[in-house]
Design an enzyme around this catalytic site. Sequence first.
Site, PDB file in Angstrom:
ATOM      1  N   ASP A 228      -3.182  24.737 -16.783  1.00 38.15           N
ATOM      2  CA  ASP A 228      -3.203  25.873 -15.874  1.00 38.15           C
ATOM      3  C   ASP A 228      -4.361  26.769 -16.304  1.00 38.15           C
ATOM      4  OD1 ASP A 228      -2.575  27.694 -13.891  1.00 38.15           O
ATOM      5  OD2 ASP A 228      -0.431  27.692 -14.330  1.00 38.15           O
ATOM      6  N   TRP A 229      -4.772  27.660 -15.424  1.00 35.35           N
ATOM      7  CA  TRP A 229      -5.983  28.447 -15.658  1.00 35.35           C
ATOM      8  C   TRP A 229      -5.767  29.418 -16.829  1.00 35.35           C
ATOM      9  CZ3 TRP A 229      -6.499  24.771 -12.736  1.00 35.35           C
ATOM     10  CH2 TRP A 229      -7.626  24.529 -11.940  1.00 35.35           C
TER      11      TRP A 229
END
Length: 806
Positions: A228-229
Site C-alpha cells: 500500500d502507498w
Amino acid sequence: MSTASESDHAALVKSLDLPAKVALLTGATTFTLAPEPAVGLGEVRLSDGPTGVRGLKFSGGRVVALLPNATLLASSWSEESLAEVGRLLAEEALAQRIHVVLGPTVNLHRSPLGGRLFEAFSEDPLLTGRLAAAYVRGLQSLGVGATLKHLVANESETERDTVDSVVDEATLREVYLLPFEIAIDDADAWSVMGAYNRVNGVPATEHGHVNNGIVKGEWGYRGLIMSDWFATRTAAAAANGGLDLVMPGPDGPWGDALVAAVRAGEVDEAVVDDHLARLLLLAERVGALGTPRDYPDELPAPDSAVRREQLTRLAAQGMTVLRNESEVLPLDPALSVALIGRHAVETIGMGGGSAQVNPPYQVSIAEGLGAVLDRLTVVDGVDVRTRPVPARGGFLTDPVTGAPGIRVVLRDAAGTELEQRHVAAATTMVGMDDDFEGTVATAELSGTVTRSGAVELGVMGVGGWTVRVAGDERSFALRTSGKGFGEEVLTPPISTHAYDLSEGTVFHATVELPHGADWFGGVAQFGLIGHGASRPAVDVIDEAVRAAAAADVAVVVVGLTEEQETESVDKHTLHLPGAQDALVEAVAGAARRTVVVVNAATPVIMPWRERVDAIVWAGLPGQEAGHAVAAALLGTVEPAGRLVTTFPTGDGRSPAWSVTPADGVLAYAEGPFLGYRGHHAGRAPEPAFWLGHGLGYGRWEYADARVVTGDSPGVTVTVTNTGPRESREVVQVYFQPAARDEPVRLAGWAAATVPAGGSARVVVATDRRMWRRWDAATGAWGSVAAGGELLVARGLGDVRAVLPLG
C-alpha cells in the site's frame, strides 16, 4: 493475453545488473512504474479503482464514471453483474491507458464501525471471494490487471498504519485469507496489495508466513505483491518477507538500501530476481513488456447513454427492500409525494478517501424523482454533518470562467506563478500530482458566492491562511491533529466563519504552505468551504411535518456522509448523525404512509423501523444515484438486493465491535464468529436484519427441498412467486456443522427470476472450501466433522427448510 515463459523472464532479469533490478522495484512516480528499454519494459500505469478509475492524479484528474459502491454492487449477489462491473472498469482504464486497477477490496466487514467498509463487499468470506473473482475475471478479460487488497486482517482504520491485528491461525485461514484465496484460485488476480497493519506482530509488508509461505507457497501464486502507498518501512525485512514492489516512488526504503543489503548478504540476489520476474510477468500481462498493446479507438464516455443505463441498473438492482408493509412499494406515480431530507437534495454517491473520483455529474434523489413524478414537493432536512465540506452544487463559481467551482493559483517562494487551475470540486491537491517545475510555496483560492443572505464560508488545508471576504480580513494557521496518518490529504484541518453577504461577493483565500517535507511527504489538500447557514432543527422538522401531512406518501431520505464512511477514520456509533431519527419519527407520525430511503453503505440503527411503512437501503449509488433510487421506488428496476452485512439493533450488539487498539493491539477475539455467524451462535443479540435479507417486489413459497450429492452436498428446491410482479429470488444455503465450536456459514447460493405466479426449480451447489477446517495441531487442512444441517433460507431470519446431513 499470452505470456512468455518463466525462463524468458528470468533471462531478462539476468541481463540487468543489481542496481538496475532494484531500481525497477520502487514506483517511478505516485502511480507509475519505471520503464527499462534494455529489456523492452514500458511504463506501467496504475490507478485507484474501487468505484471508478480515477487515473494518475489523486485530485482534479479527468472526468470518469462514478460507480455504485462495493456493498451496493455486492448486494445483487450476482457474479454476472460483478463481471460486468469489471469489464466497465477495464474500459474506463483503457480510455486512460491505465494498466492496473487497484481493486477490488476483499477485506471483510468484521465490525460495522469500520470506516472503509463501503469499499469492501461483505462480512462473509465466500460471498466476498466469489464476487471478487467475478470482478477480476471481467477486468482482466480486457487485459487490465486487478489488485486484491489489503493483505490481510485490515478491517478497520483506527491507527491503521501501526495497529497489530492479532488473529489465530485457523481464523486467519478460514475467514480473512479465504476471499484472497478464492479470487486467486478462481480468477488468477494478477496482483495483490499488502496492508498497512501488522498481523500477529509482523508488518504485512514483511509477513513471510503469509506472503511467501501461504500466498506464493501453498497457493502457488505467480503474481505480484505490492505495498500500500507509503506502507513499506524496511529494505531487507520487506524484500525477504515476500513484498515485490514498493509504492509510491520515486523515493522509498529500497533503492540503495536494498542494493547494500544484497551486497552485505542480508538478502539473496535470487530474492530480488524473483520480485522482478513477477513484475515483468505483470507488465507482459497488461501489455507493457515487449510489443506495446493496442487500445480501442472509441469507448463509452462517462456521461454516455451506455454508461447511464449501466450505472442506473447496477445501482437500482442492488438496492434492498428491508420492509414493505401493505406493499406500499413500488410507488404509484400518480400519488403526491413529499420528498424530505438533506440526503434527498445532497445525495451521497461515494465514500471518502482514495475511493473518490471526478464524475461528470451526480444526480440527487430530488432530481431523479423530479424527472418522473408530477406531484413532488421537496423539503430540505436537518443538518447531517459536523465537519463542513468543500463548496458544491454551484454555491461557489470560478471568478474567471463563471463555471461551478473555484480558481486556484499556485506560486513559488519568489511569487512566480507555477500554475493556474479551475477546480470544479472546490478542492485541490498540492505536491502529489504536480507536473510543473518549481515547488509550491503559496496557493491562492477564490470563488464567487452565488446566493445572498446568511452563509458559512471557510478554508481547508495545513498552513498559514489569510482570508478576505467583503472587506473583512482574517489571518490564522491550520495544523493537523497528529492523530492520523496522512491527515493533510484525507482529513485536512478546517476553519469556517459566518457572513451575511450579497450574491456576487468574491471569497478569496491565500495559504502559505508549511516549510519542509515532513508533512506526508510534502503532499496536502486545500479547498474552499461554502454553504447556506444552518437552520434550527425544530424549524426544519416542522416544515417537513407540514409537507408530509399534505401528501399521499412521504419519502424521507436519511444516511451517512464521508465523515463516517471514509478511509483513515472509523465510526464510533451506528446511529444516524444529527436529528435525522427525530425527523423520521415526526414525519411518520404525520404522514399517511412513510417510506424511508437509507443513503448509506453500511449498517445504521433504525429505532423507528417498526413505525414506518417501508425501508429501502440504497447504499452509495454513484453518479446516477437519483435516477437509480427513482427506478427502485417506482419498480422500473426491481430493488432485488440482499444484505451483505448484518444490521444490529444497537451499538455494541455485534459479535465484533471495538475497532480501537489496546496498547497497539486489536484482538480478533471473536474468532470465526463474526457477523451473522456470531449472532446465530448466540454470541450477540438477534439483529435487526440478517445478512441475506431482502424482500424485493415478489412473495415466495419454497417446496420440495432436497439434498443432492456431489463434490460437496448441494440442494434443490422449488420456489414459487406468489406476488403480482416478476421478481428475482436469491436462494441461500447455509451449513451448520455438528461441532459446537464451528460456526454456521454461507455455503452457496443461486438466483432465479420468476414471473408472477410462476415456479422455478433452483439448484444450489455448495463450495467445497466451506467443508474444511484448519487443524492447528497438525498445521494442515482437514474435513469438518460428519453430520450437521443445511439451512435453505432467505437470510437466517427466514429459514425455509432444514435438511439433516447423514
